[in-house]
Design an enzyme around this catalytic site. Structure first.
Site, short mmCIF file in Angstrom:
data_model
loop_
_atom_site.label_atom_id
_atom_site.label_comp_id
_atom_site.label_asym_id
_atom_site.label_seq_id
_atom_site.Cartn_x
_atom_site.Cartn_y
_atom_site.Cartn_z
N ASP A 1 11.28 -106.69 -17.51
CA ASP A 1 12.13 -105.99 -18.48
C ASP A 1 13.13 -105.13 -17.70
O ASP A 1 13.02 -104.99 -16.49
CB ASP A 1 11.21 -105.13 -19.37
CG ASP A 1 11.90 -104.64 -20.63
OD1 ASP A 1 13.07 -104.99 -20.86
OD2 ASP A 1 11.26 -103.89 -21.39
N ASP B 1 15.49 -105.29 -27.88
CA ASP B 1 14.98 -104.20 -28.72
C ASP B 1 15.61 -104.23 -30.10
O ASP B 1 16.47 -103.42 -30.43
CB ASP B 1 15.23 -102.86 -28.02
CG ASP B 1 14.52 -102.82 -26.67
OD1 ASP B 1 13.64 -103.68 -26.45
OD2 ASP B 1 14.83 -101.94 -25.87
#
Lengths: 525, 902
Positions: B498, B573
């Site tokens: 990430d 996200d």
């Protein structure tokens, strides 16, 4: 010894798995379909209810019965049959190739020991619990006795109050006359005497407003934590309002109601607020007359507080800024000390009482007499308030659910701690749960007592709610999961959800063998 | 999102400058006599007629109807960056024939493709079977800022130094127009970009004369079909960590894949603009009003300007691959031939993943896993986000919350489950941390201009960023995954990368400053969009070295062209709301045609708390996207299925079970992706290119050409409109069978279908065969030996065909032929199998039942012949289909199954 039956069928159901004579057929248990008996357990699902495949994984909703000889029999979903994972302790759900060990004997023995230990624990715990019941009931009885006692005392004090009021009225009448005369004389001496207006309600009004501001959770009390948000109260100027600092303003109490706030807390808070708001002016600025409408707050003792003619305006201002009652309660010295600390910077006030005026002896005597009468009445009133407060606390306590047999009552007033790497957690049953960083810093309320919330057995879980709000999140809350043990302690604390805490707490009060048995019976059903 | 944290084109000096060309045009021309032709290519020199700067150009034919056009400065002051590592290897060369060379025009052909190169003004037209499909520089927006010396007096009128060299006469010149205040340094908010090499942008326009719509250039939270950027900012490609991104936006997101496609009924073509610097893409759409399409129809030619794309990059060279189709699957495969595909993933990674930031400790992980069993919900993989580490020091564990990670992992793997842990590229600057010590001592960090280790702020606080462009750094990083070093995991624990845009909390636009220096002395400006890609290469190498016979699984957020060879992606996200649910399909369809079939979105939405209905519908949608993972932000309420009302739990259970029943299809589709480059999920236009209605449909998707999926993605609806596409321009369509009832749809056009809360509207195409596994297990790995159900849906001729692939689902043995790949064919009431390659894998699995939909009558029975032995089988009717009971034939055995009608 073995009843012949298809694989995965329990003894009880064995009779249901018999081929019909003649055509060797068999009907699904739901009656929906008849199939050749050879299709039972042939690894293909024929019955809509899954009953034809008790021993394979072919039917989605099937059940496999593990006999688990030596331990407890269980039904497992047929999806766990022949999946390479040993689910039955007798290994019967898997083929030989998987090589499941039969662990039923061990597990059975361990479970028996576990049950015995549990039973023994509950037996011993139940004895302790009985003591707790006895004490709990005693506490309830004591509270009731105490309450009656207090009611009686209130009556006495009320009578005394009327008496003291009368004395005060008389003394003040005399004082008033004498002061009138004295003031006449003074006026003649000094035409410029400052006339102070008496506004006894002003102080209370102001205090009430502040109370409403501080009482963030609107529960009718101002608490330590609620004061801690006001940086103006940071007396040592270290950047945080500590519990100790906050407590000082609450007369060393955890919380105060409105009355106590007005009488005890506001007098201590107010100077700092004024300081913060710049109402303490350095001397050179004091020449200006306060604008209309901004009436300086007056000292608020009941009765007349004479304004001595010798006072300069500067002094008047200072007196106005100070609090009369604090004066009376002898807090003046403490104030001065504190102000010494606080007074960093330009707005450093000298908070001292003005020099008392010099009366002629007779006036002096009458004033003192009146003061005494006022003090006496105050004292009675304070007594009444204190008694009423205690009654209120008793009533609050009596309203709490301490269990069917009062067994939880003795925990009220106790506090238990649990330390992990970062925090010390505290549980004060029936009051609050909180956490405090181990490396110092303020305590955070995780929740205040709300109610019992156990599912099934109500007295197995407690809920504490309305804790301090999380940054960008909800108010904190805590669930207490309670188990039986001989000594009370917290065994773990976690935060499974953001701002929702979970305590595991043990106490003999939970050692209710009857309730436990009831639950076991329930489980077996 | 706070858009002011991110640049607009106007705030970005190279975009501003390059876009200006759209009003003035540029003047580039081939220099006659400089042309050279080779077996596979043609080279020559180009001149900017305004400043007389020289460029070399190369047009190369590649195998598979693809051309590559490269333009660089002939003699640059310093080398210009050329993208590395994006292509899967050296592209296979084609052959060219030069047909005609006149002063103004050269024609070269390669098989059935043709390029016509015009000398002045320079532009190239590409034809597929004599249809013009791509025009390069037809608008004369080629813009190439040559490198130059920084002028001494920035305010003075500049004579470009190169002009002195060239001895050119001083006329108003393009270079002179670079008195843009951002040319030699640029500020954004409080950040300063020193820009020591000055302006170096490259830009070029492409138009698609045979196309009606354009799509591609992920990653954006926008519709599948690209919108016109007239009057708006261009689409932006710059890998960024965007907080709470918004939908219907052209803003840059985490990934950048500069490939664009133009699609029309007759032809589909594409362009891969290989450039790793910040890139903006202006889109011109064609006029599609009724009058113009009528005119086009009547005249047979287009009267309106075709759709076009204008690529604008901050640095590098022009390196464009022209993909000439002619059909959608052809271009997708042409692109895959260049940049590769995801290799066949382990089957478990196609199953359901359970994640949250964070599962707090070992007990939490074990308890959640146990709850899935308690409620009989299949689940394969638990995920650990950053909090498992010791203070965000990767390759370490929080010893208090996870004292026994190996025991915890064993608890999972014993149930057939997996664990995935996160490793991000930001390295905590802590002198007691071995990784930081090593990187500091060995000089492995990305450097500032001054040569110091760059320090940014991220999860661990002060952090530095390994320079994964350096092969030594990648090898050092890869070696950390070895279980002899990373001893607290097993070789079955997989990886999540990430924050690899990279995300830098205090950097410009939340990323690294452009004037940082990487391996080879390249500026971060040149390579930004490749940083995550290089991180992935390290992780992939690490996992392969750790266990050479296990296929790595990696999930990444940042990605570039070619990253699909190493990792799956998710859309970052997102938010728990219905529009983000809808965008999960739009975004993954775009990613899929840009190489990233292995795509999914956080089920439930990362930020916020979904209500029951949204969560239910999200699971149903996620169950039909390739990567299926629930994930949530640390501040959200827990949302494991049993924390919702029973109904929701059951709906979720149902959706996940449906996913598991189709795992064989997903697995086969990924095998075929690796074999052919054909995306696993596809927009309708892929197989229905003539049906113009399909072009804009991005709320439905195809799984290969076998399933049509229209998830319910609206609140409170009891019916959905489903579009059944036409196979030609005469409104003929396929037959479609509801996968639950086998009810048949034979219409073309919109059909309103009622839905319950449990319903996931999915149809299987008539003419297709697929294999399912209908037995439920707690994890997919436990289904390895379970029997198959074949689902045969017949077309109008009562025929069907379809493949099944199976192997050990985990190792690389399939590369040695250890697999079974079989094509089933149904015709004339008979089902036969054909093995593609010899079936070498030994499987215990067998065919449990065969479902046939679309028969005219119900057969009285069936017989199966295996090795000359016949056996009668029972046939029963079930809804709109018939079921053949228990053929019980192993997967690697030939058989013939015949239906009887006595």
């Amino acid at each position: 010894t073995e009843v012949p039956r298809p694989r995965g069928v329990s003894l009880i159901k064995a009779a249901l798995y018999q081929p019909r004579g003649g055509d060797n057929s068999w009907t699904c248990l739901d009656g929906s379909k008849t199939i050749p008996f050879v299709q039972v357990n042939d690894d293909y699902c024929d019955c809509p209810d899954g009953s034809d495949e008790p021993g394979t994984s072919a039917c989605a909703q099937g059940q496999f019965h593990c006999l688990n000889k030596g331990h407890e029999s269980v039904d497992i979903p047929s999806s766990r049959v022949q999946d390479g994972v040993c689910d039955c302790c007798d290994g019967s759900d898997e083929s030989q190739v998987v090589g499941c060990a039969n662990t039923c004997a061990e597990l059975g023995a361990a479970a028996a020991i576990q049950r015995r230990n549990q039973a023994e624990l509950h037996r011993q715990g139940a004895e302790k619990r009985l003591e707790m019941i006895t004490r709990g009931r005693q506490l309830r009885a004591d509270r009731e006795t105490r309450r009656m006692e207090l009611e009686r005392r209130i009556k006495d004090q009320e009578a005394l109050k009327s008496e003291k009021q009368q004395i005060k009225i008389n003394a003040e009448a005399l004082e008033s006359d004498a002061l009138e005369v004295f003031k006449e004389q003074q006026r003649e001496l000094d035409a410029d005497t400052v006339q102070a207006e008496e506004e006894p309600q002003q102080m209370r009004h102001e205090a009430s407003l502040s109370f409403a501001v501080y009482d963030i959770n609107k529960d009718g009390f101002v608490e330590v934590t609620e004061l801690m948000v006001d940086i103006n109260l940071d007396r040592d100027r270290n950047g945080v309002v500590t519990v100790e600092e906050a407590k000082y303003f609450l007369d060393e109490r955890e919380r105060v109601d409105l009355d106590a706030f007005v009488t005890l807390a506001w007098p201590r808070i107010k100077p700092l607020k004024m300081l913060a708001e710049g109402l303490f002016q350095p001397p050179h600025a004091e020449e200006q007359v306060p604008p209309v409408g901004e009436v300086p707050v007056e000292a608020t003792t009941e009765g007349v507080q004479p304004t001595p003619p010798q006072q300069t305006e500067e002094q008047v201002d200072m007196e106005d800024s100070t609090d009369g009652e604090a004066d009376e309660e002898g807090d003046e010295d403490q104030y001065d000390d504190e102000d010494g600390d606080v007074g960093v910077g330009e707005a450093s006030p000298e908070v001292e009482a003005p020099a008392p005026p010099i009366y002629d002896p007779e006036t002096q005597r009458l004033v003192e007499q009146a003061n005494e009468a006022r003090n006496a009445l105050d004292e009675v009133e304070r007594n009444i308030r204190e008694i009423e407060q205690e009654v209120k606390e008793i009533d609050e306590q009596s309203a709490k659910d301490y269990g069917p047999q009062e067994e939880w009552a003795v925990l009220d007033g106790e506090c238990y701690n649990f330390e992990d790497r970062e925090y010390v957690y505290t549980l004060c049953p029936f009051d609050r749960a909180s956490q405090k960083p181990r490396n110092g810093g303020a305590e955070t309320t995780l929740g205040r007592w709300e109610q019992w919330i156990g599912e099934g057995y109500k007295y197995s879980k407690q809920k504490y709610g309305n804790g301090a709000a999380c940054w960008n999140g909800p108010q904190r809350s805590a669930i207490i999961d309670i188990r039986c043990a001989l000594e009370p302690r917290i065994t773990s604390v976690g935060e499974p959800n953001r701002c929702e805490y979970y305590f595991e707490f043990e106490t003999p009060a939970a050692c209710d063998s009857e309730a436990q048995q009831a639950e076991n019976v329930h489980d077996e059903l | 999102v706070d858009p002011s944290n991110f640049k607009t084109c106007e705030q970005s000096s190279f975009c501003r400058r390059s876009r200006k060309v759209q009003s003035t045009g540029s003047k580039y021309a081939l220099i006659p006599g400089t042309l050279n032709s080779y077996m596979d290519s043609l080279t020559g020199d180009l001149i900017n007629k305004e400043n007389h700067h020289l460029f070399s150009f190369k047009l190369e034919a590649l195998a598979g109807s693809t051309f590559r056009l490269q333009i660089d400065e002939k003699q640059p002051l310093r080398p210009r960056y050329k993208v590395e590592h994006a292509l899967k290897g050296q592209p296979e060369a084609g052959h060219i024939h030069v047909h005609k060379e006149t002063d103004g025009e050269i024609i070269i052909t390669s098989k059935h493709t043709k390029a016509v190169i015009h000398g002045d003004p320079f532009h190239i037209d590409f034809y597929e079977n004599d249809v013009l499909v791509v025009s390069v520089n037809s608008k004369n927006w080629l813009y190439f800022e040559h490198l130059r010396q920084k002028p001494k007096e920035p305010t003075e009128h500049r004579d470009g130094d190169q002009e002195d060299q060239d001895g050119a006469v001083e006329t108003p010149k393009l270079s002179d127009s670079i008195d843009d205040p951002g040319a030699w340094e640029e500020n954004f908010k409080s950040h300063h970009d020193s820009k020591p090499y000055g302006p170096e942008a490259v830009a070029l326009d492409f138009s698609f004369p045979a196309a009606e719509v354009l799509f591609g250039i992920p990653e954006h939270a926008d519709s599948f079909v690209l919108k016109s950027t007239s009057g708006t900012d261009p689409y932006r490609l710059y890998n960024l960590d965007v907080f709470e991104y918004v939908v219907d936006s052209k803003m840059a997101l985490y990934g950048s894949v500069p490939v664009i496609y133009g699609h029309g009924a007759q032809r589909t073509a594409g362009v891969y603009w290989q450039n790793a610097a910040e890139t903006w893409v202006d889109i011109q759409t064609s006029e599609t009003n009724v009058v113009s399409s009528l005119v086009n129809f009547v005249s047979g030619s287009r009267k309106t300007p075709p759709p076009g794309a204008h690529f604008i990059s901050e640095s590098g060279i022009v390196d464009a691959f022209i993909l000439l189709g002619p059909k959608p699957l052809d271009v997708f495969k042409q692109y895959a031939a260049l940049t590769g595909t995801h290799e066949l993933p382990q089957l478990f990674s196609l199953a359901y993943h359970q994640s949250r930031w964070n599962y707090n400790d070992e007990r939490d992980v074990t308890a959640v896993s146990a709850k899935f069993d308690e409620f009989n919900i299949p689940m394969d993989t638990m995920w650990l986000d950053i909090e498992y580490t010791d203070g965000k020091r990767y390759f370490t564990w929080d010893k208090f919350k996870f004292p026994q990670p190996l025991t915890m992992i064993k608890n999972l793997t014993e149930l057939g489950r997996h664990l995935v842990v996160i490793i991000d590229p930001h390295i905590k600057r802590d002198n007691g941390y071995f990784f930081h010590q090593d990187c500091t001592e060995k000089g492995y960090y990305v450097k500032t201009r001054e040569g110091n280790d760059y320090e940014g702020w991220c999860w661990p606080g002060s952090a530095s960023y390994p320079d994964f462009f350096n092969p030594d750094v990648r090898q050092y990083y890869a070696s950390q995954f070895d279980t002899s070093r990373f001893q607290t995991v097993t070789a079955d624990v997989m990886l999540w990368n990430d924050m690899n845009e990279p995300s830098v909390f205090n950097g410009p636009e939340i990323t690294a400053p452009k004037d940082l220096i990487h391996y080879g002395n390249w500026e971060h400006r040149d390579v930004h969009n490749l940083y995550g890609h290089m991180h992935l290469m390290g992780t992939f190498a690490g996992l392969q070295q750790r266990d050479p016979n296990q296929r790595p699984f990696i999930l990444t957020r940042a990605h570039f062209a070619g990253s699909q060879r190493y990792a799956a992606i998710w859309t970052g996200d997102n938010l728990a709301d219905w529009t983000h649910l809808q965008h999960s399909i739009k975004m993954c369809l775009t990613e899929a045609v840009a190489g990233f079939s292995f795509c999914g979105a956080d089920v439930g939405g990362f930020f916020g708390n979904p209500d029951s209905e949204l969560l239910e519908r999200w699971y149903q949608t996620g169950a039909f996207l390739p990567f299926f993972r629930a994930h949530a932000h640390i501040d959200t309420k827990r949302r494991e299925p049993w924390l919702y009302p029973e109904r929701t739990r059951l709906v979720i259970q149902n959706a996940i079970r449906k996913r598991y029943s189709y795992l064989s299809l997903w697995y086969t589709a990924f095998f075929e992706l690796e074999q052919t480059g054909a995306p696993v999920i596809r927009p309708l236009l892929t197989h229905y290119p003539f049906d113009k209605e399909t072009f804009g449909i991005d709320n439905q998707l195809l799984v290969q050409d076998r399933l049509l999926v229209k998830p319910v993605m609206q609140q409170g609806v009891s019916k959905v409109d489903v579009y059944f596409p036409a196979i030609d321009d005469k409104k003929n369509g396929d037959l479609w069978y509801d996968v639950e009832t086998y009810e048949r749809q034979d219409r073309v056009g919109y059909v309103t279908v009622p839905v319950t809360e449990y319903k996931i509207p999915v149809w299987q195409r008539g003419g297709s065969i697929l294999a399912k596994k209908e037995r439920q297990r707690r994890a997919s790995t436990l289904m390895l030996h379970d029997p198959y159900t074949l689902i045969i849906c017949l077309d109008r001729e009562r025929k069907a065909v379809g493949t099944l692939y199976l192997d050990d689902e985990k190792s690389y043995a399939y590369r040695e032929g250890q697999y079974i790949y079989v094509s089933y064919e149904f015709a004339d009431n008979q089902l036969t199998n054909n093995f593609i390659g010899k079936p070498k894998y030994k499987s215990d699995a067998w065919i449990e039942r065969i479902v046939i939909a679309g028969l005219e009558r119900v057969p009285s029975g069936a017989k199966i012949t295996v090795n000359g032995v016949q056996q009668a089988l029972e046939v029963t009717r079930q809804g709109g289909a018939v079921v053949v009971r228990k053929p019980a034939v192993k997967m690697d055995i030939d058989f013939v199954l015949t239906l009887n009608y006595e």
